[in-house]
Design an enzyme around this catalytic site. Structure first.
Site, PDB file in Angstrom:
ATOM      1  N   THR A   1     -35.695  -7.862  54.880  1.00  0.00           N
ATOM      2  CA  THR A   1     -37.040  -7.325  54.700  1.00  0.00           C
ATOM      3  C   THR A   1     -37.697  -6.922  56.023  1.00  0.00           C
ATOM      4  O   THR A   1     -37.255  -7.301  57.102  1.00  0.00           O
ATOM      5  CB  THR A   1     -37.945  -8.366  54.004  1.00  0.00           C
ATOM      6  OG1 THR A   1     -38.093  -9.504  54.849  1.00  0.00           O
ATOM      7  CG2 THR A   1     -37.369  -8.789  52.659  1.00  0.00           C
ATOM      8  N   ASP A   2     -38.778  -6.167  55.867  1.00  0.00           N
ATOM      9  CA  ASP A   2     -39.611  -5.819  57.024  1.00  0.00           C
ATOM     10  C   ASP A   2     -40.694  -6.886  57.169  1.00  0.00           C
ATOM     11  O   ASP A   2     -40.688  -7.901  56.463  1.00  0.00           O
ATOM     12  CB  ASP A   2     -40.193  -4.407  56.869  1.00  0.00           C
ATOM     13  CG  ASP A   2     -41.094  -4.257  55.645  1.00  0.00           C
ATOM     14  OD1 ASP A   2     -41.527  -5.278  55.059  1.00  0.00           O
ATOM     15  OD2 ASP A   2     -41.383  -3.105  55.278  1.00  0.00           O
ATOM     16  N   ALA A   3     -41.634  -6.655  58.036  1.00  0.00           N
ATOM     17  CA  ALA A   3     -42.680  -7.643  58.308  1.00  0.00           C
ATOM     18  C   ALA A   3     -43.556  -7.928  57.092  1.00  0.00           C
ATOM     19  O   ALA A   3     -44.171  -8.989  57.007  1.00  0.00           O
ATOM     20  CB  ALA A   3     -43.545  -7.176  59.478  1.00  0.00           C
TER      21      ALA A   3
ATOM     22  N   ILE B   1     -40.963  -6.636  52.309  1.00  0.00           N
ATOM     23  CA  ILE B   1     -40.371  -5.601  51.449  1.00  0.00           C
ATOM     24  C   ILE B   1     -39.014  -5.220  52.026  1.00  0.00           C
ATOM     25  O   ILE B   1     -38.849  -5.111  53.246  1.00  0.00           O
ATOM     26  CB  ILE B   1     -41.300  -4.368  51.378  1.00  0.00           C
ATOM     27  CG1 ILE B   1     -42.605  -4.756  50.667  1.00  0.00           C
ATOM     28  CG2 ILE B   1     -40.624  -3.200  50.673  1.00  0.00           C
ATOM     29  CD1 ILE B   1     -43.657  -3.674  50.682  1.00  0.00           C
TER      30      ILE B   1
END
Length: 141
Positions: A16-18, A21
């Site tokens: 995931t990103d920050a 997601i």
């Protein structure tokens, strides 16, 4: 044997990103793992293909990706792979990544695999391998 191959994937923090997601390129990784498991389930050894003769392999020739909805941290996903056509040196597949708990379709990927030698030249898919993939062609088409 079902025409649709299903492979489960859990979304981990590293995917995931920050914002929690799934980062867009990771969907390609999920799809690659599912294709690898389909080939393994068919009884085809990719290691043997690489090590025999001049060595051959399947390589992604093209991919069309539609990002429909995001997957999030801890989601359980299902990658569904359908063989749609087989040529002399290529195979086309449709892959869908779905959230397992509610069936929401998140990503669609149309993939064309080329069969190549390790020097990058196209090669004919061996007849026994083509026959195995042919048994998986979706009848929904």
């Amino acid at each position: 044997m079902s025409a649709i191959h299903t492979f489960p994937i859990r979304v981990y923090y590293e995917d995931t990103d920050a914002g929690g997601i799934v980062y867009h390129s990771n969907y390609l990784n999920f799809a690659e793992r599912a294709r690898t498991e389909l080939v393994r389930e068919l009884g085809v050894s990719q290691r043997d293909m690489l090590e025999e003769g001049e060595g051959t392999a399947f390589a992604v020739r093209s991919a069309h990706i539609d990002f429909l909805r995001p997957a999030r941290l801890d989601d359980l996903l299902s990658v569904q792979t359908e063989v749609t056509s087989i040529g002399g040196a290529s195979i086309e597949l449709d892959q869908r990544i779905i959230r397992a708990d509610d069936g929401t379709e998140l990503v669609r990927i149309g993939v064309r695999l080329g069969y190549i030698t390790l020097s990058g030249k196209p090669a004919r898919i061996p007849a026994p391998v083509r026959e195995l993939f042919a048994k998986r062609i979706s009848e929904r088409r």
